[in-house]
Design an enzyme around this catalytic site. Structure first.
Site, PDB file in Angstrom:
ATOM      1  CG  ASP A  57      -1.817   1.200   1.297  1.00  0.00           C
ATOM      2  OD1 ASP A  57      -2.737   1.286   0.467  1.00  0.00           O
ATOM      3  OD2 ASP A  57      -1.591   2.067   2.161  1.00  0.00           O
TER       4      ASP A  57
ATOM      5  CG  ASP B  13     -28.213  11.083 -17.380  1.00  0.00           C
ATOM      6  OD1 ASP B  13     -27.542  10.231 -16.768  1.00  0.00           O
ATOM      7  OD2 ASP B  13     -28.998  10.785 -18.303  1.00  0.00           O
TER       8      ASP B  13
ATOM      9  CB  VAL C 171     -25.515   2.231 -20.877  1.00  0.00           C
ATOM     10  CG1 VAL C 171     -25.464   2.777 -22.296  1.00  0.00           C
ATOM     11  CG2 VAL C 171     -25.879   0.762 -20.870  1.00  0.00           C
ATOM     12  CD  GLU C 172     -18.640  -1.292 -19.854  1.00  0.00           C
ATOM     13  OE1 GLU C 172     -17.558  -1.882 -19.943  1.00  0.00           O
ATOM     14  OE2 GLU C 172     -18.731  -0.122 -19.434  1.00  0.00           O
TER      15      GLU C 172
ATOM     16  CE  LYS D  61     -18.946   2.488 -21.148  1.00  0.00           C
ATOM     17  NZ  LYS D  61     -18.989   3.465 -20.035  1.00  0.00           N
TER      18      LYS D  61
ATOM     19  CB  SER E 102     -16.259  -2.567 -16.089  1.00  0.00           C
ATOM     20  OG  SER E 102     -17.346  -2.959 -16.885  1.00  0.00           O
TER      21      SER E 102
ATOM     22  CG  HIS F  21     -12.924  -0.134 -13.786  1.00  0.00           C
ATOM     23  ND1 HIS F  21     -12.478  -1.438 -13.656  1.00  0.00           N
ATOM     24  CD2 HIS F  21     -14.265  -0.177 -13.541  1.00  0.00           C
ATOM     25  CE1 HIS F  21     -13.500  -2.210 -13.333  1.00  0.00           C
ATOM     26  NE2 HIS F  21     -14.590  -1.471 -13.261  1.00  0.00           N
TER      27      HIS F  21
ATOM     28  CG  ASN G  48     -21.591  -0.017  -7.613  1.00  0.00           C
ATOM     29  OD1 ASN G  48     -21.574   1.045  -6.989  1.00  0.00           O
ATOM     30  ND2 ASN G  48     -22.686  -0.539  -8.097  1.00  0.00           N
TER      31      ASN G  48
ATOM     32  CG  ASN H  37     -14.017  -6.418 -14.616  1.00  0.00           C
ATOM     33  OD1 ASN H  37     -14.439  -7.039 -13.642  1.00  0.00           O
ATOM     34  ND2 ASN H  37     -14.456  -5.211 -14.923  1.00  0.00           N
TER      35      ASN H  37
END
Length: 729
Positions: A296, A343, A401-402, A407, A429, A450, A453, A500
């Site tokens: 860390d 938005d 939205v992914e 995007k 992600s 990234h 959540n 991921n």
């Protein structure tokens, strides 16, 4: 000057009062082996002063002593048990000599007094502190327990209950709480600390304060009746086992040691502390937890180095509101960077502002902020349907939205609304940064950012460098992430980036286990209770969202077809086709109902059995060892590939990304620390037993080469030689 060492000195003040001042060459004082030795030398001098009437301990730094030097720990832990025990005995003899001086003693404590710093001030008769005090014993968080008398002195000073709460949990407390429980004797402003401490010493010297009685309590057995002792220690052991569990031996060892030492005087109690500390220091858990602390520090140091010449963003923006956008906006505003939240519809903006307000209200309920601060923070989040104000924005993160088409359109549109030097980032992600950058005029000003959540809880931010991303862009985004209180780790671009990319092979191992007849409930139980994950794979998929995982699985398969393309319909496909998306719609591997606090609670659902039966062989039992191996090998192999390909720069950064981003069990220290603990040769033997399961189980060449010589990924640590260096001090 009575004594001058490298990290401390002793000088006369007035009327027989001397001061011992900690003043190490760096920015902070640490109680390293050299300082312990120097303290011993200082006491040699003080013990010979016939005119000595009182001793003041203080610091020249902004903090008294931040703790032991943890960079020494791994080498100390390599020392044979007998030698480590001897060194602890020596160190404790130094603190005993401080405690046994024939004059009253006081510590003037400013800022931090943690670990060894706390144990040092416990050895003095009085403690006067400034309002910014943080004092405590965090050792159990490092897999060990206090070793310089903290587990002996603190219970005798505070009583068992208050001491156990601090020691077992590895807690520190502020000035007000420390005064309330008796850990300090008073609080004064920083400018009055030295004079206030001298005043207390004078009162003790003159006989107005009974310093001998105060000291005597620390030398005697703990003042508890048998019934009180039984109650205190039984409750403490129960609480510790419930919270720490079997994977963290230090807290329960500390409680049992304090219990066993309760009827003993100081010398015998210190022997018990020594006997408990030494075996803990040689555990894999201690090495792993100390490793996390050091990693860390390494990661944060790297971020600091990256951003040393970068101006902190003054205005940020988030594209896409909702839960994620609202979470990012809250985190930025909470940490002092105003944010525009844009938005295309009011509903999403309302949801984003509601999320930010909800998180701020939680801070209000906990007493962290008042109403004025809450309204001040929320006023720095500006919700909008337009691009007004974007010409003042330094950094923008897209969180829509992914979907690559959406995007790209949003990013290209935004690029025309901001200054030429504004940095754009995407909270994707899985989608490669190079693909998203293809529509931009200034790809050098673009990177990935990234978040995980829930944003306010998860410490990691992956900062993804695209092929054309400039160093300045990376530095600005790292600076913003750091300002938000996050731990940014820079990775290179590929599908899924680092976290991921290594998570989905783990899910693939899970899918194969279910295909071969494993019960998902047992797999979850083994991975939680035996390996130590906070959630098993089925539960994690339900939390992530089966629909989200289904989409990401397809992206990963397209990116790495040789390993991640499957030739069968799996459990994720079956649940997705049945519209069982996990917690978000109440049905996944489990059924979810809200509990009394409004949180989703999982329950068994027999309807899932028939769905899984269509994609699984008949149920059969797997051993815990096989489940762990089949789950972990695909992940560890992919982690190693990421290092070999330069996606992640070092084992330290990889392990911290896994711990902070996925909740990899800290007592294992991360994938590379786990691999080193197991041994690369042993890991290779284990993996070869499952290589018939496909490419995900094939060990990368670099790891095979290490296994030939059983080489570790972290540099080997040489044992320290503190005893030979210090025993004559």
């Amino acid at each position: 000057m009575l004594y001058k060492g490298d990290t401390l000195y002793v000088d006369w003040l007035e009327d027989g009062i001397a001061e011992l001042v900690f003043d190490a060459p760096g920015s902070v004082n640490k109680l390293d082996t050299a300082t312990v030795a120097s303290l011993g030398h200082a006491l040699d001098v003080l013990e010979k002063q016939s005119d000595l009437k009182g001793l003041l301990l203080r610091s020249e730094k902004a903090a008294f002593i931040v703790g032991a030097d943890i960079t020494e720990f791994l080498s100390l832990f390599q020392v044979p048990e007998e030698q480590l025990s001897q060194w602890l005995h020596f160190a404790n003899s130094v603190f005993n000599r401080l405690e046994d001086l024939p004059v009253p003693t006081i510590s003037a404590v400013n800022g931090y007094a943690l670990g060894g710093g706390c144990e040092c001030v416990l050895a003095t008769d009085y403690r006067l502190a400034t309002p910014d005090l943080r004092i405590g014993l965090p050792e159990t968080k490092l897999g060990i327990m206090p070793g310089f008398g903290g587990s002996v002195r603190m219970p005798r000073m505070l009583g068992a209950d208050s001491a156990l709460e601090i020691i077992a949990a590895g807690k520190d407390v502020g000035a007000d709480q420390a005064l309330k429980i008796g850990l300090i004797d008073g609080i004064v402003k920083a400018e009055k600390l030295r004079d206030g401490a001298i005043s207390i010493l004078r009162q003790a010297i003159n006989g107005d304060l009974d310093w001998k009685a105060k000291r005597q309590r620390k030398l005697e057995p703990l003042k508890l009746s048998k019934i009180e002792a039984t109650m205190s220690f039984t409750i403490a052991k129960g609480m510790v086992m419930q919270t720490a569990g079997k994977h963290y031996p230090a807290p329960i060892t500390a409680v049992k040691t304090i219990e066993a030492a309760a009827r003993l005087g100081r010398e015998e109690a210190l022997k018990l502390e020594n006997q408990s500390f030494v075996p803990l220091a040689h555990t894999n858990e201690a090495r792993a937890l100390v490793g996390i602390f050091l990693n860390d520090q390494f990661v944060k140091g790297k971020a600091k180095q990256l951003t040393k010449n970068v101006e902190m963003p003054k205005q940020a923006a988030v594209l896409g509101a909702g839960i994620m956008g609202g979470g990012i906006a809250y985190q930025s505003a909470w940490k002092g960077v105003p944010v525009i939240m844009k938005d295309i519809n009011d509903k999403s903006l309302t949801l984003g502002m509601t999320e930010a307000a909800k998180l701020l209200n939680k801070q209000l309920e906990r007493g962290k902020i008042d109403g004025l601060k809450l309204s001040g923070v929320i006023s720095t989040i500006h919700p909008t349907l337009e691009y007004s104000g974007f010409d003042r924005v330094d950094v923008v993160v897209e969180a829509v939205v992914e979907n690559p088409k959406i995007k790209k359109a949003v990013l290209a549109e935004t690029e025309d609304k901001v200054r030429p030097d504004t940095v754009l980032a995407s909270n994707t992600s899985t989608i490669p940064i190079g693909e998203l950058a293809s529509v931009l005029k200034r790809p050098e000003n673009f990177c990935g950012m990234h978040f995980f959540n829930p944003v306010h809880r998860m410490p990691l931010v992956e900062v993804i460098r695209g092929e054309k991303t400039s160093d300045e862009t990376i530095a600005k985004v790292v600076a913003w992430a750091s300002k938000m209180g996050k731990t940014p780790i820079v990775v290179n671009d590929c599908p899924g980036f680092f976290v991921n990319r290594v998570l989905f092979p783990y899910f693939a191992g899970f899918s194969q286990l279910l295909r071969d007849g494993a019960d998902f409930r047992k797999v979850d139980k083994v991975m939680e209770k035996q390996f130590g994950w906070p959630m098993g794979p089925a539960y994690l998929l339900d939390v992530v969202g089966i629909d989200t995982a289904h989409h990401a699985q397809a992206v990963m398969a397209a990116g790495f077809p040789q390993r991640m393309q499957k030739d069968y319909r799996d459990a994720i496909d079956a649940l997705f086709d049945a519209n069982r998306f996990g917690q978000k719609n109440g049905l996944g591997f489990w059924r979810y109902k809200e509990d009394s606090k409004g949180k989703p609670k999982k329950e068994d659902d027999t309807a899932v059995e028939s769905l899984l039966a269509d994609v699984s062989q008949p149920t059969r039992d797997f051993s815990d060892e096989e489940i762990i191996a089949r789950m972990m090998i695909p992940m560890v192999n992919e982690v190693v590939r990421c290092l070999e390909e330069g996606i992640i720069a070092s084992p330290a950064e990889a392990d911290m990304a896994l711990v902070y981003g996925l909740g990899f069990p800290p007592f294992h220290g991360g994938a590379f620390r786990w691999l080193d603990t197991l041994g690369s040769a042993k890991y290779l033997d284990m993996a070869q037993q499952y290589q018939q399961l496909g490419p995900l189980y094939e060990v990368p060449d670099g790891l095979r080469n290490k296994a030939r010589h059983n080489e570790p990924y972290y540099p080997p640590v040489e044992p320290a030689r503190p005893v030979g260096a210090l025993k004559t001090a």
